[in-house]
Design an enzyme around this catalytic site. Structure first.
Site, mmCIF file in Angstrom:
data_model
loop_
_atom_site.group_PDB
_atom_site.id
_atom_site.type_symbol
_atom_site.label_atom_id
_atom_site.label_comp_id
_atom_site.label_asym_id
_atom_site.label_seq_id
_atom_site.Cartn_x
_atom_site.Cartn_y
_atom_site.Cartn_z
ATOM 1 N NE ARG A 101 -3.297 2.557 2.605
ATOM 2 C CZ ARG A 101 -3.161 3.414 3.629
ATOM 3 N NH1 ARG A 101 -2.510 3.072 4.727
ATOM 4 N NH2 ARG A 101 -3.707 4.606 3.565
ATOM 5 C CG HIS A 112 -1.101 9.022 3.368
ATOM 6 N ND1 HIS A 112 -1.252 7.669 3.590
ATOM 7 C CD2 HIS A 112 -0.735 9.535 4.561
ATOM 8 C CE1 HIS A 112 -0.981 7.380 4.856
ATOM 9 N NE2 HIS A 112 -0.657 8.507 5.465
ATOM 10 C CD GLU A 139 -4.827 7.684 9.779
ATOM 11 O OE1 GLU A 139 -4.439 8.770 10.239
ATOM 12 O OE2 GLU A 139 -4.383 6.592 10.165
ATOM 13 C CG ASN A 181 -4.863 3.366 8.682
ATOM 14 O OD1 ASN A 181 -4.905 2.380 7.954
ATOM 15 N ND2 ASN A 181 -4.530 4.565 8.251
ATOM 16 C CE1 TYR A 234 0.292 2.770 13.452
ATOM 17 C CE2 TYR A 234 -1.723 3.826 12.704
ATOM 18 C CZ TYR A 234 -0.455 3.337 12.438
ATOM 19 O OH TYR A 234 0.059 3.397 11.175
ATOM 20 C CD GLU A 276 -1.447 3.978 8.047
ATOM 21 O OE1 GLU A 276 -1.185 4.420 9.183
ATOM 22 O OE2 GLU A 276 -1.645 4.693 7.062
#
Ligand code: GCO
Length: 451
Positions: A76, A120, A165, A294, A296, A355
């Site tokens: 990606r 992005h 995002e 994504n 985290y 991600e």
């Protein structure tokens, strides 16, 4: 081996254009808002910029070869709008198109499936000067850009992500000002309008991509959603967590999947909500083929009645817990929780973890090794969480580790390292870390070691 993944599972790695390419003024590339922002004193730690970054523009062949050694099935990356159309809306820069063409061909020659993200965060500066995402017409320029790039790559790229995002575009770019273009507007008036235009752009690009890339191509968007947990069971904290969930999860997922903004959040934003024209929500909720997530960390939220902002929440650190060098809690159960929730609430046709990874204080030792034990453990525990979600019926199709290599970590510059490949930014030497070898084995076995 019990923890085996589905046969066609897309193991991958992820990066983005401004974070790795460098060559900021080469090959006819136009300026982006991140060039301007990073060159503005005080915006990025240590005054770092993406001027050179990982010099991937020149070293992409070596990088793709290393991805081949890693064994990933998918990569990606993102395309820099201003490399392809320097002013964002006018003339096409052939040299920019040629770069992505060569990149895609080298990926394919290694048997790696390209997943292209169109945006992005690196908006062409020229479009910013016309109002950027506050200008509704930017959505049409985005559709034009999607047309240009997919006409060139659409025969070989079959997976397209429109935006990465949108939360960060809207909130980090237009509320806190930590990211380009650095606007600070705590009313959320800018953020909601910016997001609405970003979402219009997303919806307008979908038929364009499909027309150029064929009816079977997969189109989606990448959201950074995270579980929100109340700090205590008090009614005030529970309500605060619900507001925070509205702001970071429902505000972004509901329009795409349900064609509406959450009513509690519209009420909270009041006059500062987005201006919606007839037909907008239909465009925004154009069906997608896949959702990128994504992940985290989770957020633990308490009520903050005295906060001057409108959301009136604050993030709480739970002790004892493990944190990464970003100050983010290591919380693998949150990935499981998020996947199950998204499947239940939004029923996406396919989900990719686009991600997941961690920043650690990595050092190259005298023997030329990087023993990034924290990252190995982080990845293992998150792979396990994904495996559990798969077993429980989540339509998870792939997993992209963030990031392939250390890179320009936005307002943290080169101070935070997320790569599974270590970059010596002075020499551009690439060194696979222990996590690279760990991941290589997971991909080879399509299973977790020792499972
Ligand atoms: C993101 C960003 C990445 C960051 C990563 C770590 O999509 O948030 O895509 O560019 O580098 O998330 O903060």
């Amino acid at each position: 081996m019990s923890k085996t993944f589905p046969e066609d599972f897309s193991w991958g790695v992820a990066t983005s254009s401004y974070q790795i390419e460098g060559a900021a003024t080469e090959g006819g590339r136009g300026e982006s808002i991140w060039d301007r922002f990073s060159h503005t004193p005080g915006k990025v730690l240590n005054g770092d910029t993406g001027d050179i970054a990982c010099n991937h523009y020149h070293l992409y062949r070596d990088d793709v070869k290393l991805m081949g050694e890693l064994g990933v099935l998918a990569y990606r990356f993102s395309i820099a709008w201003s490399r392809v159309i320097p002013d964002g809306k006018g003339e096409v820069n052939q040299a920019g198109l040629d770069f992505y063409d060569r990149l895609v061909n080298s990926l394919l020659s290694e048997g790696i499936e390209p997943f292209a993200t169109l945006y992005h965060w690196d908006l062409p500066q020229a479009l910013y000067e016309e109002g950027g995402w506050l200008n509704r017409t930017t959505a049409d320029y985005f559709a034009y850009y999607a047309d240009v790039i997919s006409r060139r790559l659409g025969d070989r790229v079959h997976h397209w992500m429109t935006f990465n995002e949108p939360l960060c575009v809207a909130i980090l770019g237009h509320v806190s000002g930590e990211h380009a273009p650095g606007h600070k507007d705590s009313t959320f008036g800018e953020a909601t309008q910016v997001n609405h235009h970003v979402y219009l752009a997303h919806g307008k690009a979908i038929p364009v991509l499909r027309a150029n890339s064929g009816p079977t191509c997969q189109i989606g968007i990448v959201l950074n959603m995270s579980p929100i947990h109340p700090a205590t069971n008090s009614a005030a904290d529970v309500a605060a967590a619900y507001r925070a969930d509205g702001l970071s999860n429902r505000w972004f997922a509901d329009p795409i999947f349900k064609g509406e903004y959450p009513t509690d959040m519209l009420a909270l934003f009041g006059e500062c909500g987005p201006k919606i024209e007839p037909g907008d929500m239909e465009i925004i909720s154009t069906p997608i083929d896949m959702l990128g997530l994504n992940y985290y960390t989770r957020n633990v939220i308490a009520d903050a009645p005295d906060d001057p902002g409108i959301i009136k929440t604050r993030n709480v650190h739970i002790e004892p817990a493990e944190y990464t060098t970003m100050g983010w809690e290591v919380y693998p159960d949150g990935l499981y929780e998020l996947l199950v929730r998204v499947q239940r609430d939004y029923h996406p046709a396919a989900i990719y973890i686009t991600e997941n990874g961690c920043a650690s204080a990595d050092e190259l030792d005298k023997a030329g090794k990087v023993h990034d034990e924290q990252r190995v453990n982080y990845l293992r525990s998150h792979f396990e969480a994904a495996h559990r979600a798969l077993k429980d019926g989540v339509s998870l199709k792939g997993y992209f580790v963030w990031s392939f290599m250390d890179n320009f970590e936005w307002n943290w510059g080169y101070d935070r390292r997320f790569g599974i490949v270590y970059i010596d930014f002075a020499t551009q030497q690439r060194t696979p870390k222990d996590s690279f070898h760990f991941y290589q084995r997971v991909i080879r076995d399509n299973a977790l070691p020792g499972a």
